[in-house]
Write a protein that holds these residues in place. Structure first.
Motif, PDB file in Angstrom:
ATOM      1  N   GLU A  59     -24.641 -18.143 -60.492  1.00 31.63           N
ATOM      2  CA  GLU A  59     -24.734 -17.255 -59.181  1.00 31.63           C
ATOM      3  C   GLU A  59     -23.323 -17.065 -58.848  1.00 31.63           C
ATOM      4  O   GLU A  59     -22.786 -16.138 -58.581  1.00 31.63           O
ATOM      5  CB  GLU A  59     -25.535 -17.984 -58.195  1.00 31.63           C
ATOM      6  CG  GLU A  59     -27.059 -18.109 -58.416  1.00 31.63           C
ATOM      7  CD  GLU A  59     -27.530 -19.076 -59.134  1.00 31.63           C
ATOM      8  OE1 GLU A  59     -26.594 -19.817 -59.969  1.00 31.63           O
ATOM      9  OE2 GLU A  59     -28.721 -19.084 -59.800  1.00 31.63           O
ATOM     10  N   GLU A  60     -22.498 -18.195 -59.124  1.00 34.32           N
ATOM     11  CA  GLU A  60     -21.195 -17.950 -58.869  1.00 34.32           C
ATOM     12  C   GLU A  60     -20.414 -17.028 -59.764  1.00 34.32           C
ATOM     13  O   GLU A  60     -19.549 -16.244 -59.297  1.00 34.32           O
ATOM     14  CB  GLU A  60     -20.324 -19.131 -58.665  1.00 34.32           C
ATOM     15  CG  GLU A  60     -20.859 -20.367 -57.657  1.00 34.32           C
ATOM     16  CD  GLU A  60     -20.223 -21.688 -57.628  1.00 34.32           C
ATOM     17  OE1 GLU A  60     -20.373 -22.433 -56.726  1.00 34.32           O
ATOM     18  OE2 GLU A  60     -19.648 -21.796 -58.856  1.00 34.32           O
ATOM     19  N   LYS A  61     -20.584 -17.037 -60.835  1.00 27.49           N
ATOM     20  CA  LYS A  61     -20.070 -16.086 -61.936  1.00 27.49           C
ATOM     21  C   LYS A  61     -20.519 -14.647 -61.845  1.00 27.49           C
ATOM     22  O   LYS A  61     -19.780 -13.679 -61.759  1.00 27.49           O
ATOM     23  CB  LYS A  61     -20.715 -16.408 -63.312  1.00 27.49           C
ATOM     24  CG  LYS A  61     -19.819 -15.833 -64.426  1.00 27.49           C
ATOM     25  CD  LYS A  61     -20.315 -16.035 -65.848  1.00 27.49           C
ATOM     26  CE  LYS A  61     -19.756 -15.531 -66.985  1.00 27.49           C
ATOM     27  NZ  LYS A  61     -20.048 -15.770 -68.354  1.00 27.49           N
ATOM     28  N   LYS A  62     -21.691 -14.515 -61.285  1.00 28.02           N
ATOM     29  CA  LYS A  62     -22.265 -13.206 -61.151  1.00 28.02           C
ATOM     30  C   LYS A  62     -21.727 -12.587 -59.637  1.00 28.02           C
ATOM     31  O   LYS A  62     -21.312 -11.614 -59.676  1.00 28.02           O
ATOM     32  CB  LYS A  62     -23.856 -13.116 -60.828  1.00 28.02           C
ATOM     33  CG  LYS A  62     -24.403 -11.780 -60.520  1.00 28.02           C
ATOM     34  CD  LYS A  62     -25.910 -11.979 -60.247  1.00 28.02           C
ATOM     35  CE  LYS A  62     -26.892 -12.576 -61.490  1.00 28.02           C
ATOM     36  NZ  LYS A  62     -28.198 -12.848 -61.232  1.00 28.02           N
ATOM     37  N   LEU A  63     -21.291 -13.461 -58.709  1.00 30.41           N
ATOM     38  CA  LEU A  63     -20.605 -12.917 -57.737  1.00 30.41           C
ATOM     39  C   LEU A  63     -19.272 -12.732 -57.805  1.00 30.41           C
ATOM     40  O   LEU A  63     -18.705 -11.605 -57.418  1.00 30.41           O
ATOM     41  CB  LEU A  63     -20.886 -13.989 -56.359  1.00 30.41           C
ATOM     42  CG  LEU A  63     -19.940 -13.531 -55.327  1.00 30.41           C
ATOM     43  CD1 LEU A  63     -20.735 -12.528 -54.633  1.00 30.41           C
ATOM     44  CD2 LEU A  63     -20.105 -15.020 -54.093  1.00 30.41           C
ATOM     45  N   ARG A  64     -18.371 -13.549 -58.795  1.00 29.74           N
ATOM     46  CA  ARG A  64     -17.324 -13.121 -59.131  1.00 29.74           C
ATOM     47  C   ARG A  64     -17.105 -11.876 -59.896  1.00 29.74           C
ATOM     48  O   ARG A  64     -16.321 -10.969 -59.417  1.00 29.74           O
ATOM     49  CB  ARG A  64     -16.541 -14.288 -59.794  1.00 29.74           C
ATOM     50  CG  ARG A  64     -15.335 -13.938 -60.528  1.00 29.74           C
ATOM     51  CD  ARG A  64     -14.670 -15.325 -61.020  1.00 29.74           C
ATOM     52  NE  ARG A  64     -15.634 -15.773 -62.342  1.00 29.74           N
ATOM     53  CZ  ARG A  64     -15.452 -15.363 -63.328  1.00 29.74           C
ATOM     54  NH1 ARG A  64     -14.642 -14.450 -63.587  1.00 29.74           N
ATOM     55  NH2 ARG A  64     -16.212 -15.890 -64.318  1.00 29.74           N
ATOM     56  N   LEU A  65     -17.989 -11.680 -60.844  1.00 29.52           N
ATOM     57  CA  LEU A  65     -17.826 -10.218 -61.645  1.00 29.52           C
ATOM     58  C   LEU A  65     -18.227  -9.106 -60.807  1.00 29.52           C
ATOM     59  O   LEU A  65     -17.706  -8.193 -61.159  1.00 29.52           O
ATOM     60  CB  LEU A  65     -18.858 -10.445 -62.858  1.00 29.52           C
ATOM     61  CG  LEU A  65     -18.559 -11.619 -63.808  1.00 29.52           C
ATOM     62  CD1 LEU A  65     -19.630 -11.605 -64.850  1.00 29.52           C
ATOM     63  CD2 LEU A  65     -17.305 -11.490 -64.577  1.00 29.52           C
ATOM     64  N   THR A  66     -19.210  -9.369 -59.735  1.00 27.19           N
ATOM     65  CA  THR A  66     -19.345  -8.374 -58.861  1.00 27.19           C
ATOM     66  C   THR A  66     -18.143  -7.721 -57.891  1.00 27.19           C
ATOM     67  O   THR A  66     -17.917  -6.542 -57.830  1.00 27.19           O
ATOM     68  CB  THR A  66     -20.660  -8.466 -58.082  1.00 27.19           C
ATOM     69  OG1 THR A  66     -21.778  -8.900 -58.740  1.00 27.19           O
ATOM     70  CG2 THR A  66     -20.723  -7.484 -57.109  1.00 27.19           C
ATOM     71  N   LYS A  67     -17.542  -8.939 -57.608  1.00 28.88           N
ATOM     72  CA  LYS A  67     -16.480  -8.526 -56.599  1.00 28.88           C
ATOM     73  C   LYS A  67     -15.176  -8.008 -57.576  1.00 28.88           C
ATOM     74  O   LYS A  67     -14.673  -7.139 -56.903  1.00 28.88           O
ATOM     75  CB  LYS A  67     -15.733  -9.843 -56.077  1.00 28.88           C
ATOM     76  CG  LYS A  67     -16.684 -10.442 -55.014  1.00 28.88           C
ATOM     77  CD  LYS A  67     -16.179 -11.596 -54.323  1.00 28.88           C
ATOM     78  CE  LYS A  67     -16.957 -12.101 -53.322  1.00 28.88           C
ATOM     79  NZ  LYS A  67     -16.443 -13.417 -52.648  1.00 28.88           N
ATOM     80  N   ALA A  68     -15.136  -8.406 -58.751  1.00 31.73           N
ATOM     81  CA  ALA A  68     -14.175  -7.824 -59.685  1.00 31.73           C
ATOM     82  C   ALA A  68     -14.565  -6.289 -59.936  1.00 31.73           C
ATOM     83  O   ALA A  68     -13.504  -5.600 -60.089  1.00 31.73           O
ATOM     84  CB  ALA A  68     -14.149  -8.762 -60.981  1.00 31.73           C
ATOM     85  N   VAL A  89     -15.901   4.766 -49.618  1.00 32.10           N
ATOM     86  CA  VAL A  89     -15.143   5.093 -50.886  1.00 32.10           C
ATOM     87  C   VAL A  89     -16.046   4.403 -52.076  1.00 32.10           C
ATOM     88  O   VAL A  89     -16.369   5.271 -53.046  1.00 32.10           O
ATOM     89  CB  VAL A  89     -13.564   4.452 -51.147  1.00 32.10           C
ATOM     90  CG1 VAL A  89     -13.189   4.910 -52.556  1.00 32.10           C
ATOM     91  CG2 VAL A  89     -12.794   5.464 -50.049  1.00 32.10           C
ATOM     92  N   VAL A  90     -16.135   3.253 -52.069  1.00 32.66           N
ATOM     93  CA  VAL A  90     -17.068   2.627 -52.841  1.00 32.66           C
ATOM     94  C   VAL A  90     -18.456   2.924 -53.132  1.00 32.66           C
ATOM     95  O   VAL A  90     -19.196   3.126 -54.077  1.00 32.66           O
ATOM     96  CB  VAL A  90     -17.143   1.225 -52.762  1.00 32.66           C
ATOM     97  CG1 VAL A  90     -17.985   0.150 -53.711  1.00 32.66           C
ATOM     98  CG2 VAL A  90     -15.498   0.487 -53.010  1.00 32.66           C
ATOM     99  N   GLY A  91     -19.115   3.324 -52.061  1.00 30.44           N
ATOM    100  CA  GLY A  91     -20.336   3.678 -51.784  1.00 30.44           C
ATOM    101  C   GLY A  91     -20.426   5.258 -52.532  1.00 30.44           C
ATOM    102  O   GLY A  91     -21.468   5.477 -53.146  1.00 30.44           O
ATOM    103  N   ALA A  92     -19.444   5.940 -52.265  1.00 34.96           N
ATOM    104  CA  ALA A  92     -19.421   7.532 -52.615  1.00 34.96           C
ATOM    105  C   ALA A  92     -19.419   7.484 -54.269  1.00 34.96           C
ATOM    106  O   ALA A  92     -19.980   8.187 -54.906  1.00 34.96           O
ATOM    107  CB  ALA A  92     -18.146   8.304 -52.164  1.00 34.96           C
TER     108      ALA A  92
END
Length: 469
Positions: A59-68, A89-92
């Motif tokens: 779970e921590e790895k998935k969260l880290r990759l999502t933030k990246a 910006v990200v949503g668009a």
């Protein structure tokens, strides 16, 4: 009671003194939960160990990759958007990614086109009959054309010369000559093969390098009126006046492997009640076709084995041409001169331009895939450029004037060039003949055509890597 349940000495029922072993599944799960030290060393990435991520959970790895990933999206945005809210910006950008995956995205480039007076043109002359079809090669280095004189010509764009020519078969032709005997009505090309069809009911597959015949595909019972590739695929669709669409597979065709036996028939699609006049397809296996006097257009969902039917108004006499703008939007042209814009969510046109070319017949339409560009050509030689707005309207931007019938309109993969097939007669008939017109292919290049998002350079076969800038 069976004897093997009794004790030999006392005759009483045996008692189970030893505990049963755990079930096999449970034991197996317990063994999998304790991996060996070798397995742990193999699963851990050296870069993660150096960065201190070796002890993190899934779970921590998935969260880290999502933030990246989100951080990379922010960095990819233009500097002009730096003042906007980061979430917007990200949503668009995520919304555009979703639309692109569904084939519903659009690139607004119609207003980037130059004024017609400043557009440079190049003419390819060589046909003795009306040019009925023309196509770019995926590399946009060559042009292929077919006409009512039953010939096919490959042109070099850089100098306008002929690379090769497939002549018509006449009574005086040699016995071993290959080619069309009657008019060529449809043609498509890839980097390896050229496929043509016409009044002879069969498809001809030619080698794109030297023009030699690779295979002749039989199956249609009447003349072939339209051909289209599925982008980034090896699938070809052909439509005919026999009211059917046939699907062909070119899986084994590549630059080093031109195997005719690998070109196979896949399936036949039925549904139209009149002759099919044209077909168009983009990246998904969802071609759209029009049924002329049936006054209906159909989107074929190949993967779902279903179809969507769209009916024109009673004022429409026939639908003769079609072109996809994106996977759910397409334009059609009719005999009385009405240009219509359709959406997959409505059975009727969402927008129509009556008498778009006056009282002239709309013979051809074209569109830039996944853009806001649409073009229409008529029997009086006029070509009109339209902008497809976000609220599903057609706005006239500019026009080009010619002498003759505009039988085909093709845009290059990057939408920087327009290819017109011109002639004295319409593509599907001889009800009109312009004596002053010439039979040729006219190419227009928009030299100063620059825009922020470059269209993908689509290829035809799956074994080719699609390059996207």
């Amino acid at each position: 009671m069976p004897k093997f349940f009794l004790n030999k000495v006392t005759g009483k029922k045996r008692r189970q003194t030893n505990k049963q072993a755990p079930p096999l599944k449970k034991r197996k799960l317990i063994e999998e939960e304790i991996p060996s030290s070798d397995e742990v060393d193999e699963d851990v990435d050296e870069t993660e160990v150096q960065n201190g991520y070796a002890d993190e959970t899934a779970e921590e790895k998935k969260l880290r990759l999502t933030k990246a990933y989100l951080r990379d999206l922010k960095n990819m945005e233009d500097e002009d958007e730096s003042d906007e809210d980061e979430d917007d910006v990200v949503g668009a950008r995520l919304s555009r990614a979703v639309l692109k995956r569904r084939g519903l995205h659009r690139i607004d480039i119609a207003e980037k086109y130059q004024c017609p007076d400043s557009i440079s043109s190049q003419q390819f002359r060589g046909h003795k009959g009306s040019v009925t079809c023309a196509a770019f090669s995926p590399s946009t280095q060559y042009v292929y054309s077919g006409g009512k004189d039953a010939t096919i010509i490959k042109w070099q764009i850089s100098n306008g010369t002929k690379c090769w020519m497939i002549k018509a078969i006449r009574k005086k032709s040699p016995p071993d000559a290959v080619g069309h005997k009657r008019a060529v009505l449809a043609l498509v090309a890839s980097d390896f093969v050229v496929v043509s069809g016409g009044l002879e009911k069969d498809l001809f597959v030619w080698n794109a390098n030297d023009g030699s015949l690779l295979k002749r595909l039989e199956g249609h019972k009447s003349e072939i009126t339209g051909l289209t590739w599925q982008l980034n695929s090896s699938q070809l669709f052909s439509c005919s006046a026999d009211r059917s669409i046939r699907v062909w597979q070119f899986d084994t065709v590549s630059s080093s492997n031109l195997v005719p036996d690998g070109i196979m028939f896949s399936e036949t699609l039925f549904g139209h009640q009149d002759a099919i006049s044209q077909i168009s397809c983009l990246g998904k296996a969802r071609p759209v076709s029009v049924g002329s006097r049936e006054r209906c257009a159909r989107i074929w969902k190949i993967d779902e084995s279903s179809q969507l039917v769209f009916a024109a108004s009673s004022a429409c006499s026939s639908l003769d041409c079609v072109a996809l703008v994106n996977e759910s939007t397409f334009v059609t042209g009719s005999q009385e001169g009405t240009l219509s814009l359709w959406c997959a969510h409505r059975k009727k046109p969402v927008f129509s331009v009556p008498k778009a070319h006056g009282d002239e017949w709309i013979l051809s339409v074209g569109a830039g895939g996944y853009s806001d560009i649409a073009l229409s050509g008529s029997s009086d030689g006029q070509v009109i450029l339209w902008k497809v707005t976000a609220d599903f309207q057609l706005l006239k931007i500019s026009h080009l004037s010619h002498t003759g019938c505009i039988n085909s309109i093709t845009l290059s993969p990057d939408c920087k060039s327009i290819l017109l097939g011109c002639g004295q007669e319409p593509r599907l008939g001889r009800w009109k003949r312009l004596q002053d017109a010439k039979n040729f292919v006219n190419g227009f290049e928009v030299s100063d055509f620059t825009f922020s998002y470059i269209l993908p350079s689509y290829q035809i076969f799956t074994n080719i890597v699609c390059s996207e800038q």
